[in-house]
Scaffold this active site. Structure first.
Site, PDB file in Angstrom:
ATOM      1  CB  THR A  98      29.183  -7.357  16.275  1.00  0.00           C
ATOM      2  OG1 THR A  98      27.975  -7.411  17.018  1.00  0.00           O
ATOM      3  CG2 THR A  98      29.824  -8.727  16.333  1.00  0.00           C
TER       4      THR A  98
ATOM      5  N   GLY B 210      21.550 -11.595  21.406  1.00  0.00           N
ATOM      6  CA  GLY B 210      21.505 -11.524  19.950  1.00  0.00           C
ATOM      7  C   GLY B 210      22.065 -12.770  19.297  1.00  0.00           C
ATOM      8  CG  ASP B 211      23.629 -12.254  15.390  1.00  0.00           C
ATOM      9  OD1 ASP B 211      23.457 -11.194  16.041  1.00  0.00           O
ATOM     10  OD2 ASP B 211      24.453 -12.335  14.459  1.00  0.00           O
TER      11      ASP B 211
HETATM   12  N1  ASP Z   1      24.547  -8.912  15.910  1.00  0.00           N
HETATM   13  C1  ASP Z   1      24.656  -8.080  17.067  1.00  0.00           C
HETATM   14  C2  ASP Z   1      23.463  -8.290  17.932  1.00  0.00           C
HETATM   15  O1  ASP Z   1      22.362  -8.349  17.427  1.00  0.00           O
HETATM   16  C3  ASP Z   1      24.799  -6.646  16.742  1.00  0.00           C
HETATM   17  C4  ASP Z   1      25.629  -6.362  15.541  1.00  0.00           C
HETATM   18  O2  ASP Z   1      26.364  -7.179  15.073  1.00  0.00           O
HETATM   19  O3  ASP Z   1      25.567  -5.275  14.994  1.00  0.00           O
HETATM   20  O4  ASP Z   1      23.611  -8.351  19.125  1.00  0.00           O
END
Ligand code: ASP
Length: 337
Positions: A203, A233-234
């Site tokens: 990300t 996702g978050d």
């Molecule tokens: N947080 C991101 C997601 O879960 C992935 C990441 O940040 O590595 O989509």
């Protein structure tokens, strides 16, 4: 720039002394390009140099805006756009593939001065999802748009649209094939949970405080390799992957989103700062190492506070990251030690 005031020296002569205005001199930016199993052993010198150069370019671009008195919102957008455009990172071009072999992108942004926020989930043709998140915040009555509706809004706002294949990269495609072999049946929850970090991570994000004391945070991602069924996702969830509040801190997260959502990571860290009066080091370390790590939540965050302090804790082997504080040069790092 330092102003000068007239002061009277002991001997009675008038001398010029620098009057350092703390408020004027305080600004800072931090960025990340994802956390995960990033080790020296797994990196070639050429690749490491490419990552470092791109991180430096992004942090310097944001810094230049802040140095000229620009808004933290503009600085985080400028930095994130550079990372979105680079195939090195899992955001924009270079985003991971879904199970079906497409790209679905998520992004969010928050303004610490107004507590306004904008987010987009599962967009497939918007070249810069972070630019769309800003449009949602500034030019729509909503906070979060998803899928076809978000695409329609992007078109209406005149943003750059691209074919989904624009986001393709060979390395991410190969990662999808490896992931499919490991998981076998996409509905096997345990196989998903046991996937190595490399499939769950990646990300980009930026946080900044400007000379006016305003904070901003921005996060953009392709999500998890092989995600399915419209998984979100978050990163586009305000409070989980992104948070900014002038009275506490600004955060952009990266990590296994399923954990960051349930532990409301970004808002939790800033709430500790705001209500428990913890500093960002204590609050960030507590959530990343004492709350997330014991339950298997891997990842990290970048944090900036109104005083221009920066902290970048993570519980993985590495996190692509950089920071630049007022009057300093950029510091770029990848590994834990
Ligand atoms: N947080 C991101 C997601 O879960 C992935 C990441 O940040 O590595 O989509």
């Amino acid at each position: 720039m330092k102003r000068h005031i007239l002061t009277t020296a002991l001997a009675g002569t008038l001398v010029l002394a620098p009057a350092v205005s703390l408020a004027e001199e305080t600004f800072a930016i931090a960025i990340h390009g994802g956390a995960g199993t990033i080790t020296r052993e797994s990196m070639t010198p050429e690749r490491e140099a490419q990552y470092k150069a791109k991180l430096k370019e992004a942090v310097d671009a944001g810094y230049a805006i802040l140095e000229q008195g620009g808004a933290s919102m503009d600085a985080v957008i400028a930095a994130v756009k550079i990372l979105e455009d680079s195939p090195l990172f899992n955001a924009g071009r270079g985003a991971v593939y879904t199970w079906e072999g497409q790209h679905e992108l998520d992004a969010s942004i928050m303004n610490g001065a107004t507590l306004e926020a904008g987010a987009v989930a599962s967009v497939t043709t918007v070249k810069s999802p972070i630019a769309l998140a800003r449009e949602v915040m500034e030019n729509s009555p909503h906070v979060m748009l998803s899928g076809a509706g978000a695409e329609m809004f992007a078109k209406q706002q005149g943003l750059d649209l691209v074919d989904n294949s624009y986001f393709n990269t060979k390395s991410r495609y190969e990662a999808l094939q490896r992931m499919k072999e490991q998981v076998g049946n996409p509905q096997d929850k345990t196989a998903w949970q046991q996937l190595p970090e490399e499939y769950k991570h990646g990300t980009v994000g930026a946080v900044a405080v400007d000379k006016h004391g305003n904070l901003a945070a921005a996060t953009s991602t392709g999500g998890m390799t092989g995600k399915r069924w419209g998984r979100v996702g978050d990163s586009p969830i305000i409070g989980a992957g992104t948070w900014a509040d002038n009275s506490s801190c600004a955060i952009s997260a990266t990590g296994h989103g399923e954990y960051f959502i349930r532990f409301h990571v970004a808002a939790d860290i800033c709430a500790r700062v705001k209500y428990l009066h913890q500093d960002i080091v204590t609050a960030g370390d507590t959530v990343i190492h004492d709350v997330l790590a014991p339950v298997g939540g891997t990842g990290g965050v970048i944090i900036v506070d109104p005083q221009g302090q920066v902290h970048m804790p993570f519980n993985t082997e590495g996190m692509y990251r950089a920071k630049r504080q007022a009057g300093q040069t950029a510091e770029v790092a990848i590994y834990k030690n």
